[in-house]
Design a protein around this motif. Structure first.
Motif, PDB file in Angstrom:
ATOM      1  N   ALA A 182       0.822  -1.210   0.000  1.00  0.00           N
ATOM      2  CA  ALA A 182       0.000   0.000   0.000  1.00  0.00           C
ATOM      3  C   ALA A 182       0.857   1.261   0.000  1.00  0.00           C
ATOM      4  O   ALA A 182       0.619   2.189  -0.775  1.00  0.00           O
ATOM      5  CB  ALA A 182      -0.934   0.000   1.209  1.00  0.00           C
ATOM      6  N   ARG A 183       1.860   1.292   0.855  1.00  0.00           N
ATOM      7  CA  ARG A 183       2.695   2.494   0.915  1.00  0.00           C
ATOM      8  C   ARG A 183       3.551   2.647  -0.343  1.00  0.00           C
ATOM      9  O   ARG A 183       3.791   3.770  -0.796  1.00  0.00           O
ATOM     10  CB  ARG A 183       3.550   2.477   2.175  1.00  0.00           C
ATOM     11  N   SER A 184       3.991   1.546  -0.917  1.00  0.00           N
ATOM     12  CA  SER A 184       4.725   1.611  -2.185  1.00  0.00           C
ATOM     13  C   SER A 184       3.828   2.166  -3.284  1.00  0.00           C
ATOM     14  O   SER A 184       4.258   2.998  -4.104  1.00  0.00           O
ATOM     15  CB  SER A 184       5.221   0.224  -2.596  1.00  0.00           C
ATOM     16  N   SER A 185       2.594   1.723  -3.305  1.00  0.00           N
ATOM     17  CA  SER A 185       1.660   2.161  -4.347  1.00  0.00           C
ATOM     18  C   SER A 185       1.343   3.639  -4.215  1.00  0.00           C
ATOM     19  O   SER A 185       1.274   4.363  -5.217  1.00  0.00           O
ATOM     20  CB  SER A 185       0.371   1.330  -4.272  1.00  0.00           C
ATOM     21  N   MET A 186       1.150   4.118  -2.985  1.00  0.00           N
ATOM     22  CA  MET A 186       0.890   5.547  -2.790  1.00  0.00           C
ATOM     23  C   MET A 186       2.125   6.378  -3.115  1.00  0.00           C
ATOM     24  O   MET A 186       2.017   7.506  -3.610  1.00  0.00           O
ATOM     25  CB  MET A 186       0.430   5.801  -1.356  1.00  0.00           C
ATOM     26  N   HIS A 187       3.306   5.834  -2.868  1.00  0.00           N
ATOM     27  CA  HIS A 187       4.546   6.518  -3.234  1.00  0.00           C
ATOM     28  C   HIS A 187       4.598   6.694  -4.752  1.00  0.00           C
ATOM     29  O   HIS A 187       4.982   7.750  -5.265  1.00  0.00           O
ATOM     30  CB  HIS A 187       5.735   5.685  -2.748  1.00  0.00           C
ATOM     31  N   LEU A 188       4.190   5.655  -5.467  1.00  0.00           N
ATOM     32  CA  LEU A 188       4.162   5.716  -6.920  1.00  0.00           C
ATOM     33  C   LEU A 188       3.056   6.646  -7.399  1.00  0.00           C
ATOM     34  O   LEU A 188       3.237   7.402  -8.370  1.00  0.00           O
ATOM     35  CB  LEU A 188       3.977   4.310  -7.491  1.00  0.00           C
ATOM     36  N   ALA A 189       1.899   6.620  -6.727  1.00  0.00           N
ATOM     37  CA  ALA A 189       0.793   7.520  -7.096  1.00  0.00           C
ATOM     38  C   ALA A 189       1.203   8.979  -6.970  1.00  0.00           C
ATOM     39  O   ALA A 189       0.775   9.833  -7.753  1.00  0.00           O
ATOM     40  CB  ALA A 189      -0.429   7.241  -6.223  1.00  0.00           C
ATOM     41  N   SER A 190       2.028   9.281  -5.972  1.00  0.00           N
ATOM     42  CA  SER A 190       2.520  10.642  -5.808  1.00  0.00           C
ATOM     43  C   SER A 190       3.318  11.081  -7.032  1.00  0.00           C
ATOM     44  O   SER A 190       3.182  12.221  -7.515  1.00  0.00           O
ATOM     45  CB  SER A 190       3.409  10.729  -4.559  1.00  0.00           C
ATOM     46  N   THR A 191       4.138  10.177  -7.554  1.00  0.00           N
ATOM     47  CA  THR A 191       4.907  10.481  -8.758  1.00  0.00           C
ATOM     48  C   THR A 191       3.985  10.644  -9.959  1.00  0.00           C
ATOM     49  O   THR A 191       4.143  11.557 -10.764  1.00  0.00           O
ATOM     50  CB  THR A 191       5.937   9.377  -9.026  1.00  0.00           C
ATOM     51  N   TYR A 192       3.008   9.747 -10.093  1.00  0.00           N
ATOM     52  CA  TYR A 192       2.037   9.853 -11.188  1.00  0.00           C
ATOM     53  C   TYR A 192       1.348  11.212 -11.165  1.00  0.00           C
ATOM     54  O   TYR A 192       1.272  11.918 -12.177  1.00  0.00           O
ATOM     55  CB  TYR A 192       0.963   8.773 -11.051  1.00  0.00           C
ATOM     56  N   ALA A 193       0.806  11.568  -9.999  1.00  0.00           N
ATOM     57  CA  ALA A 193       0.091  12.837  -9.882  1.00  0.00           C
ATOM     58  C   ALA A 193       1.024  14.012 -10.110  1.00  0.00           C
ATOM     59  O   ALA A 193       0.621  15.048 -10.656  1.00  0.00           O
ATOM     60  CB  ALA A 193      -0.577  12.940  -8.514  1.00  0.00           C
TER      61      ALA A 193
END
Length: 462
Positions: A309-320
């Motif tokens: 979950a935290r890895s995915s949100m870290h990646l979502a931050s980059t996407y956004a």
């Protein structure tokens, strides 16, 4: 050779199948009518092109260990490492230092970064950079650290520049960056700002008590190292607030006016702003960030050891970050900037993620009528079945979803709960008006009465 008639037919076919038909998004057919039919000598009233720009990024657990090799490969001999007084004692900085030592990289540390940096804290970092002959920069931290490092790199690369030369108009001169900047590697330790991908640096301008920005593609890091292991060190509240930063970045870049409706059209491409308006490329990143948020946001907040979950949100931050770094943000960001500068004296600090989300329900209720399809699509990606929803309800629907997220993450109930009152509204409106950099990207124009109503509606959220 394909005939001109055939080309026009192809453009028309693509526009009919691919373009959004809501009032704020005219699509390719609008570009064709507004721009291509004009004479070559005439400068269009609105822009007709967008540019895709972002840092190179590298993602993977433990990838921080490669930073020393990267600097060695680039031939760096004297590196400016920028971080803050807390992080310098924590595992992310230790991992960086281990790699620098292993590959014998010379460095000096600047750890005086201020959370929510000011022109004064920027200037301190700039002076540190100007006083040393650095040939590369390395930022380890959240958005405040990375933004400070961008400023230090820019102004040390142009030692004759005055501070306001590169600050966005109307407060600054907004000069284009023509000097050559040094390589900058960013290692984000929070999952929120996406600053590792953008050409923007935000700060408080103390003389006016206003949030301002330096925005130019040249500022973006050369490389963003996204190491999800660093996200495991975020406390629960940091994970919550930074997650709302990601959510609002994605929503606002997707609902900003389209690039071909932004004005004025630049006479020279070097004058095209970093924040261009929504476009087909930024849309891809924003929408994928929303998908990740719907699945992983709550897990990442309440399960700090949940690496997925935290890895995915870290990646979502980059996407956004890639999304808004090219499209821009608009109204909620405009409101949050003034909130951060005018917090009551008895409030020590308002986290950035809190400042952006606390007005977001009111903002999206306000903008929903202008591009309802986009508001409803965002709502669908965040988990709502919108098949039977009406376009006229789009803003309210998206606002209600935001309020549900806020409730689940135990976010304060509006501006009153963080120390503001109705008596502060005139001053908040006054502080919001100069934020032209983001004002022009809002899908719905606003006057002083509209802004006052948005602050009023944000006094209590639930």
């Amino acid at each position: 050779m394909v005939s001109r008639v055939r080309v026009r037919e192809l453009v028309k076919a693509v526009s009919i199948s691919a373009s959004c038909r809501c009032p704020a998004h005219g699509g390719i057919n609008q570009i064709y009518r507004n721009n291509h039919e004009q004479s070559k000598e005439e400068i269009p009233q609105t822009d007709y092109a967008f540019e895709m720009a972002c840092s190179s990024v590298r993602y993977g657990p433990g990838v921080t260990k490669e930073v020393g090799m990267d600097l060695s490969n680039s031939g760096a001999r004297n590196v400016c490492l920028i971080t803050d007084e807390n992080l310098v004692k924590l595992p992310p900085v230790k991992a960086v230092l281990d790699s620098l030592h292993k590959y014998r990289i010379n460095y000096k540390i600047f750890d005086k970064v201020r959370i929510e940096p000011t022109d004064l804290s920027f200037s301190e970092a700039i002076e540190f950079a100007r006083s040393n002959s650095f040939d590369a920069f390395l930022a380890v931290g959240g958005g405040s650290v990375i933004d400070t490092c961008k400023a230090a790199n820019l102004y040390s690369s142009d030692p004759r520049a005055d501070f306001l030369d590169y600050v966005s108009a109307p407060i600054g001169k907004g000069k284009p960056v023509t000097c050559l900047l040094k390589p900058l590697i960013a290692v984000p330790t929070t999952a929120g700002t996406g600053s590792e991908t953008t050409g923007v640096a935000i700060f408080d301008y103390v003389p006016l008590k206003a949030k301002l920005g330096i925005a130019n593609r040249a500022l973006r890091p050369t490389l963003g190292i996204i190491d999800p292991l660093h996200a495991l060190h975020m406390p629960e509240r940091v994970a919550a607030f930074s997650g709302f930063d990601v959510l609002c970045h994605a929503l606002e870049s997707y609902t900003a006016i389209p690039y071909n409706q932004r004005s004025p059209c630049p006479v020279n491409p070097i004058e095209r702003p970093a924040y261009q308006g929504s476009n087909p490329v930024s849309d891809v990143w924003a929408l994928n960030a929303l998908k990740i948020i719907q699945r992983y946001f709550k897990r990442a907040v309440y399960n700090k050891d949940d690496l997925e979950a935290r890895s995915s949100m870290h990646l979502a931050s980059t996407y956004a970050g890639i999304g808004f770094g090219n499209a821009g943000v608009h109204l909620w960001f405009r409101l949050c900037l003034v909130l951060l500068c005018k917090i009551p004296e008895d409030v020590t600090l308002m986290p950035h993620g809190l400042s952006v989300v606390i007005t977001a329900p009111a903002v999206f209720r306000f903008t929903g009528a202008m591009c309802p399809e986009r508001h409803l699509e965002a709502a669908s990606l965040l988990g709502r079945d919108t098949s039977n929803d009406r376009k006229e309800d789009a803003g309210v629907i998206l606002a209600d979803i935001l309020k549900q997220f806020m409730s689940e993450m135990e976010i304060e109930d509006g501006l009153k709960e963080v120390g503001f009152s109705e008596e502060d509204i005139p001053e908040l409106v006054k502080g919001t008006l100069p934020q032209h950099r983001v004002t022009r990207l809002a899908p719905r124009p606003q006057n002083e009465e509209d802004l006052a109503k948005l602050f009023e509606d944000s006094m209590s959220v639930y």
